[in-house]
Design an enzyme around this catalytic site. Structure first.
Site, PDB file in Angstrom:
ATOM      1  N   CYS A   1      64.965  22.356  17.918  1.00  0.00           N
ATOM      2  CA  CYS A   1      64.630  23.165  16.587  1.00  0.00           C
ATOM      3  C   CYS A   1      65.627  22.145  15.504  1.00  0.00           C
ATOM      4  CB  CYS A   1      64.917  24.733  16.431  1.00  0.00           C
ATOM      5  SG  CYS A   1      67.032  25.045  17.135  1.00  0.00           S
TER       6      CYS A   1
HETATM    7  N1  LIG Z   1      64.815  30.251  19.806  1.00  0.00           N
HETATM    8  C1  LIG Z   1      64.688  28.878  19.022  1.00  0.00           C
HETATM    9  O1  LIG Z   1      65.012  28.861  17.715  1.00  0.00           O
HETATM   10  C2  LIG Z   1      64.279  28.352  19.420  1.00  0.00           C
HETATM   11  C3  LIG Z   1      64.407  27.998  21.625  1.00  0.00           C
HETATM   12  N2  LIG Z   1      63.862  26.493  22.233  1.00  0.00           N
HETATM   13  C4  LIG Z   1      63.941  26.813  23.619  1.00  0.00           C
HETATM   14  O2  LIG Z   1      63.050  27.269  24.298  1.00  0.00           O
HETATM   15  C5  LIG Z   1      63.380  27.802  25.484  1.00  0.00           C
HETATM   16  C6  LIG Z   1      63.179  30.274  24.786  1.00  0.00           C
HETATM   17  O3  LIG Z   1      64.152  30.346  24.004  1.00  0.00           O
HETATM   18  P1  LIG Z   1      63.774  31.677  23.557  1.00  0.00           P
HETATM   19  O4  LIG Z   1      63.096  32.011  23.364  1.00  0.00           O
HETATM   20  O5  LIG Z   1      64.898  31.299  22.034  1.00  0.00           O
HETATM   21  O6  LIG Z   1      64.906  32.538  24.397  1.00  0.00           O
HETATM   22  P2  LIG Z   1      64.754  34.563  24.968  1.00  0.00           P
HETATM   23  O7  LIG Z   1      66.482  34.342  25.479  1.00  0.00           O
HETATM   24  O8  LIG Z   1      64.577  34.627  23.825  1.00  0.00           O
HETATM   25  O9  LIG Z   1      64.023  33.878  25.952  1.00  0.00           O
HETATM   26  C7  LIG Z   1      63.297  33.560  27.952  1.00  0.00           C
HETATM   27  C8  LIG Z   1      62.636  33.967  28.251  1.00  0.00           C
HETATM   28  O10 LIG Z   1      62.689  33.432  29.268  1.00  0.00           O
HETATM   29  C9  LIG Z   1      62.624  34.787  30.632  1.00  0.00           C
HETATM   30  N3  LIG Z   1      63.238  33.971  31.768  1.00  0.00           N
HETATM   31  C10 LIG Z   1      64.495  33.674  31.514  1.00  0.00           C
HETATM   32  N4  LIG Z   1      65.040  33.648  32.973  1.00  0.00           N
HETATM   33  C11 LIG Z   1      63.814  33.040  33.094  1.00  0.00           C
HETATM   34  C12 LIG Z   1      64.086  32.514  34.817  1.00  0.00           C
HETATM   35  N5  LIG Z   1      64.944  32.137  35.466  1.00  0.00           N
HETATM   36  N6  LIG Z   1      62.810  32.602  35.147  1.00  0.00           N
HETATM   37  C13 LIG Z   1      61.691  32.877  34.602  1.00  0.00           C
HETATM   38  N7  LIG Z   1      61.625  33.186  33.167  1.00  0.00           N
HETATM   39  C14 LIG Z   1      63.256  33.767  32.783  1.00  0.00           C
HETATM   40  C15 LIG Z   1      63.264  36.022  29.570  1.00  0.00           C
HETATM   41  O11 LIG Z   1      62.474  36.624  30.181  1.00  0.00           O
HETATM   42  P3  LIG Z   1      63.025  37.559  31.393  1.00  0.00           P
HETATM   43  O12 LIG Z   1      63.828  37.759  31.658  1.00  0.00           O
HETATM   44  O13 LIG Z   1      61.952  39.278  31.421  1.00  0.00           O
HETATM   45  O14 LIG Z   1      61.761  37.213  32.398  1.00  0.00           O
HETATM   46  C16 LIG Z   1      62.320  35.454  28.400  1.00  0.00           C
HETATM   47  O15 LIG Z   1      61.274  36.525  28.424  1.00  0.00           O
HETATM   48  C17 LIG Z   1      65.025  27.690  25.600  1.00  0.00           C
HETATM   49  O16 LIG Z   1      64.473  27.161  26.420  1.00  0.00           O
HETATM   50  C18 LIG Z   1      65.246  27.454  24.029  1.00  0.00           C
HETATM   51  O17 LIG Z   1      66.747  26.735  24.176  1.00  0.00           O
HETATM   52  C19 LIG Z   1      63.913  25.684  21.376  1.00  0.00           C
HETATM   53  C20 LIG Z   1      63.993  25.841  19.509  1.00  0.00           C
HETATM   54  C21 LIG Z   1      63.926  26.908  19.570  1.00  0.00           C
HETATM   55  C1  LIG Z   2      71.540  29.091  16.212  1.00  0.00           C
HETATM   56  C2  LIG Z   2      71.722  29.138  18.290  1.00  0.00           C
HETATM   57  O1  LIG Z   2      72.568  29.187  19.064  1.00  0.00           O
HETATM   58  N1  LIG Z   2      70.786  27.705  17.915  1.00  0.00           N
HETATM   59  C3  LIG Z   2      70.812  26.691  19.463  1.00  0.00           C
HETATM   60  C4  LIG Z   2      69.688  26.057  19.266  1.00  0.00           C
HETATM   61  C5  LIG Z   2      68.314  25.994  19.150  1.00  0.00           C
HETATM   62  C6  LIG Z   2      68.085  26.069  21.055  1.00  0.00           C
HETATM   63  O2  LIG Z   2      66.995  27.007  20.785  1.00  0.00           O
HETATM   64  O3  LIG Z   2      68.269  25.093  21.126  1.00  0.00           O
HETATM   65  P1  LIG Z   2      66.775  23.742  21.223  1.00  0.00           P
HETATM   66  O4  LIG Z   2      65.840  24.013  20.599  1.00  0.00           O
HETATM   67  O5  LIG Z   2      67.803  22.873  22.666  1.00  0.00           O
HETATM   68  O6  LIG Z   2      66.142  24.083  22.779  1.00  0.00           O
HETATM   69  C7  LIG Z   2      71.967  26.057  19.937  1.00  0.00           C
HETATM   70  O7  LIG Z   2      73.139  25.610  18.908  1.00  0.00           O
HETATM   71  O8  LIG Z   2      72.211  26.459  21.206  1.00  0.00           O
END
Ligand SMILES: NC(=O)C1=CN([C@@H]2O[C@H](COP(=O)(O)OP(=O)(O)OC[C@H]3O[C@@H](n4cnc5c(N)ncnc54)[C@H](OP(=O)(O)O)[C@@H]3O)[C@@H](O)[C@H]2O)C=CC1
Ligand SMILES: CC(=O)N[C@@H](CCC(=O)OP(=O)(O)O)C(=O)O
Length: 344
Positions: free
Chosen positions: A150
């Site tokens: 992000c």
């Molecule tokens: N939040 C954001 O703004 C952004 C996030 N990202 C990236 O996207 C990815 C997801 O982020 P986000 O949605 O925020 O994360 P969350 O913590 O909200 O969700 C993670 C999901 O992954 C599942 N999970 C966790 N561990 C495992 C595993 N070992 N095997 C399979 N499934 C698993 C969980 O479900 P369950 O435990 O039920 O299996 C859950 O559905 C991360 O890598 C994050 O860094 C990228 C850009 C922006």
């Molecule tokens: C507010 C907050 O904690 N933000 C996350 C970055 C967001 C994220 O999910 O990182 P990726 O885009 O690399 O997956 C952090 O600083 O690690």
């Protein structure tokens, strides 16, 4: 109709994928995984999805089931896609990874920043960094796409026209970035509690954040030379949104920066260059797959300030992932992504 799988369907980016794909005319979510909510119906867990996906229930991740899909999105913590991507690619399934598993080209650098060995270094050479505004041609033929983070999306799109045209000093770049709390994911953490983050603001990881090498890698590609970036992320009391304030020194003070940005992004469906003097707001991109940018020269000197805003869950994650899917499968890049931002 594309058969879609989502690994990590109970997290914030997973449910955002579901929301966007519910309106996609050429994609159908066939498999959605969760280890904690097996057999629970998606519409029972997420009331905003009632009336959609009424027959779809979570299942535990399984390579054979996922391998029957045309494309699988990983919306999971770092390391999960390392373990499964190879098997899915061998089955002919395309992989679009929202985590950072395949973003850095150097496996050792990845291991240093993520505190664990890289789990699939053999796949790194073919992974394409899914920033369409830079790598659209490579995305078209990719099997494995690493969706940018992000902060990296907002920062790279803000600096791109300046660096690609050699107009700023790459040895002194500053990105002062603010994120909403959903950026930390849905998992329970003290720092994400309302009493901790709900009415407060703080910088973090000033000594070094894992997005620093990712952003630097992208900026280096744009500039064609080394760059030196200071990146300071902040947690702010909003649910969604990234606001990046970017600073650089101009090497050419005669250039019309407004015209430069407008021309550079004229053909880009998801980058909106605001009128001169604008201050884009994160709420204007909430729920939308858009990066809004404004470019300023505050004192008319050699300092340029770029303001770049996105929704971390849409252009910063799930929306950009769907944009990549559209490009990859030869669909209209805008398909399913036409929602305007939400005001207020
Ligand atoms: N939040 C954001 O703004 C952004 C996030 N990202 C990236 O996207 C990815 C997801 O982020 P986000 O949605 O925020 O994360 P969350 O913590 O909200 O969700 C993670 C999901 O992954 C599942 N999970 C966790 N561990 C495992 C595993 N070992 N095997 C399979 N499934 C698993 C969980 O479900 P369950 O435990 O039920 O299996 C859950 O559905 C991360 O890598 C994050 O860094 C990228 C850009 C922006
Ligand atoms: C507010 C907050 O904690 N933000 C996350 C970055 C967001 C994220 O999910 O990182 P990726 O885009 O690399 O997956 C952090 O600083 O690690």
């Amino acid at each position: 109709m594309l058969k879609v799988g989502i690994v990590g369907g109970t997290g914030y980016t997973g449910v955002e994928l579901l929301r966007l794909l519910a309106q996609h005319p050429q994609a159908e979510v066939a498999v959605i995984t969760s280890r904690s909510e097996e057999d629970v119906r998606v519409c029972d867990m997420f009331p905003n999805l009632r009336g959609h996906y009424d027959q779809l229930a979570f299942s535990v991740p399984d390579a054979a089931t996922l391998g029957s899909c045309d494309v699988v999105f990983f919306a999971t913590p770092h390391g999960v896609a390392h373990a499964l991507a190879g098997e899915l690619l061998a089955a002919g399934t395309r992989v679009i990874d929202l985590s950072a598993d395949f973003r850095l080209k150097d496996a050792e650098e990845w291991a240093r920043w993520y505190g664990q060995p890289h789990g699939a270094p053999d796949l790194l050479p073919e992974a394409v960094y899914g920033l369409p505004e830079v790598n659209r041609e490579q995305i078209k033929t990719a099997r494995l796409i690493a969706v940018p983070g992000c902060y990296p999306t907002a920062t790279q799109l803000g600096f791109l026209p300046l660096l690609a045209n050699g107009l700023i000093d790459p040895s002194r770049l500053i990105a002062d970035c603010k994120s909403g709390v959903s950026g930390a994911g849905r998992g329970a953490k003290v720092g994400s509690l309302f009493c901790e983050a709900g009415e407060s603001m703080m910088a973090y990881s000033v000594k070094g954040h894992r997005h620093l090498p990712e952003i630097s890698q992208g900026l280096r590609q744009m500039a064609g030379k080394e760059v030196n970036l200071t990146f300071v992320p902040h947690l702010t009391p909003m649910i969604r949104g990234i606001h990046a304030t970017l600073y650089a020194n101009l090497l050419d003070t005669q250039v019309d920066l407004q015209a430069l940005y407008e021309q550079h992004y004229a053909q880009e469906p998801f980058v909106d260059v605001m009128p001169a003097g604008s201050h884009p707001e994160t709420r204007s991109v909430r729920g939308a797959n858009v990066c809004r940018i404004a470019v300023h020269r505050p004192q008319g000197g050699d300092l340029v300030v770029v303001l770049s805003v996105i929704d971390n869950l849409v252009k910063g994650a799930s929306g950009q992932a769907v944009q990549n899917m559209n490009i990859l499968f030869g669909l209209d890049e805008r398909m399913g992504l036409n929602q305007p931002g939400l005001l207020p």
